[in-house]
Design an enzyme around this catalytic site. Structure first.
Site, PDB file in Angstrom:
ATOM      1  N   GLU A  46      25.052  38.419  -8.735  1.00  0.00           N
ATOM      2  CA  GLU A  46      26.060  37.377  -8.494  1.00  0.00           C
ATOM      3  C   GLU A  46      26.819  37.124  -9.794  1.00  0.00           C
ATOM      4  OE1 GLU A  46      25.931  32.610  -7.377  1.00  0.00           O
ATOM      5  OE2 GLU A  46      24.259  33.907  -6.770  1.00  0.00           O
ATOM      6  N   ASP A  57      27.293  22.971 -11.084  1.00  0.00           N
ATOM      7  CA  ASP A  57      26.465  23.574 -12.125  1.00  0.00           C
ATOM      8  C   ASP A  57      26.051  22.580 -13.191  1.00  0.00           C
ATOM      9  OD1 ASP A  57      26.417  26.391 -11.286  1.00  0.00           O
ATOM     10  OD2 ASP A  57      28.587  26.256 -11.530  1.00  0.00           O
TER      11      ASP A  57
END
Length: 258
Positions: A46, A57
């Protein structure tokens, strides 16, 4: 056969997906990391598209995004780096990015470039379902791009069923209601959530991410899904690495318990 389909037909458990940010720790490290991950036995890779506001995140990946952007990483640069990568990397590769930079690049241009270089799928955490259904599904399908939606412990059963119906590839199970980041252990509450989703008998494979960082958490998560995704722990490793291929190989072997 599509590479993502082939992977999940061939391998039903312990699928290891590793995330890294394109252009980190150095601008031209993207291809080096891709090749090293494949050579180390990772099942799925990924690639994060750097963005200035990666809301899903935590600090580690936020920092990697900023370093990559400061170093000159752009969407154009990423596709330049990926040109011809399929000559040396055969495992499925997906990109993970937020909707704004993809839209600014141009949705159709993005799909064409992704197909040309050999990208298999995409994860867009902030992509609304209606936007996907109305405007993107046909475009993704035409270019062989499998879209992955995320679910969390707070996602309703109705929504999960809708995501399962609109997914061709795999479902990304966010392990907890938090941002990305390596954590210690998996709680009983998380296990209850994993079991609840397992009991729904969804048609798509599932990978568990957020907080998976070592052999213990990888194996535990994989016992409730088809595998797991590791991001922040790997990003920390490459930030400190003096020899990317060797350190990546050691890291992956450690996750596998080899």
């Amino acid at each position: 056969m599509h590479r993502i389909d082939e992977l999940f037909q061939r391998k039903k458990e312990d699928v290891l997906n590793i995330y890294f940010t394109a252009g980190f720790p150095k601008l031209e490290d993207t291809r080096v990391i891709l090749k090293a991950l494949q050579d180390s036995g990772v099942d799925l890779i990924e690639i994060g598209i750097p963005f200035s506001d990666p809301v899903a995140d935590g600090p580690t990946i936020q920092d990697s995004n900023q370093v990559a952007l400061d170093g000159g990483m752009t969407m154009h640069k990423l596709f330049e780096q990926l040109e011809g990568f399929r000559e040396e990397v055969q495992v499925p590769v997906v990109v993970m990015g937020y909707f704004n930079p993809i839209m600014q690049y141009g949705l159709e241009k993005f799909c064409k470039d992704a197909q040309r270089v050999g990208i298999d799928g995409i994860i867009v955490p902030d992509l609304p379902m209606i936007e996907y259904q109305m405007n993107l599904k046909k475009m993704f399908d035409e270019h062989g791009i499998r879209n992955t939606f995320l679910i969390s412990p707070q996602t309703s059963e109705e929504r999960i069923r809708e995501i399962d119906e609109n997914t061709e590839g795999f479902i990304y199970m966010v392990s907890s209601a938090s941002v990305t980041g390596a954590k210690t252990g998996i709680s009983d509450t998380q296990v209850d959530y994993f079991k609840r989703i397992e009991d729904m008998n969804l048609k798509n494979p599932r990978l568990i991410g957020f907080g998976i960082s070592d052999n213990q958490s990888f194996k535990q998560a994989s016992s409730y899904a088809n595998g797991a995704i590791i991001g922040s722990a790997f990003v920390k490793l490459i930030k400190e690495s003096k020899d990317l291929p060797a350190d990546i190989n050691t890291f992956v072997k450690g996750i596998r318990g080899e």
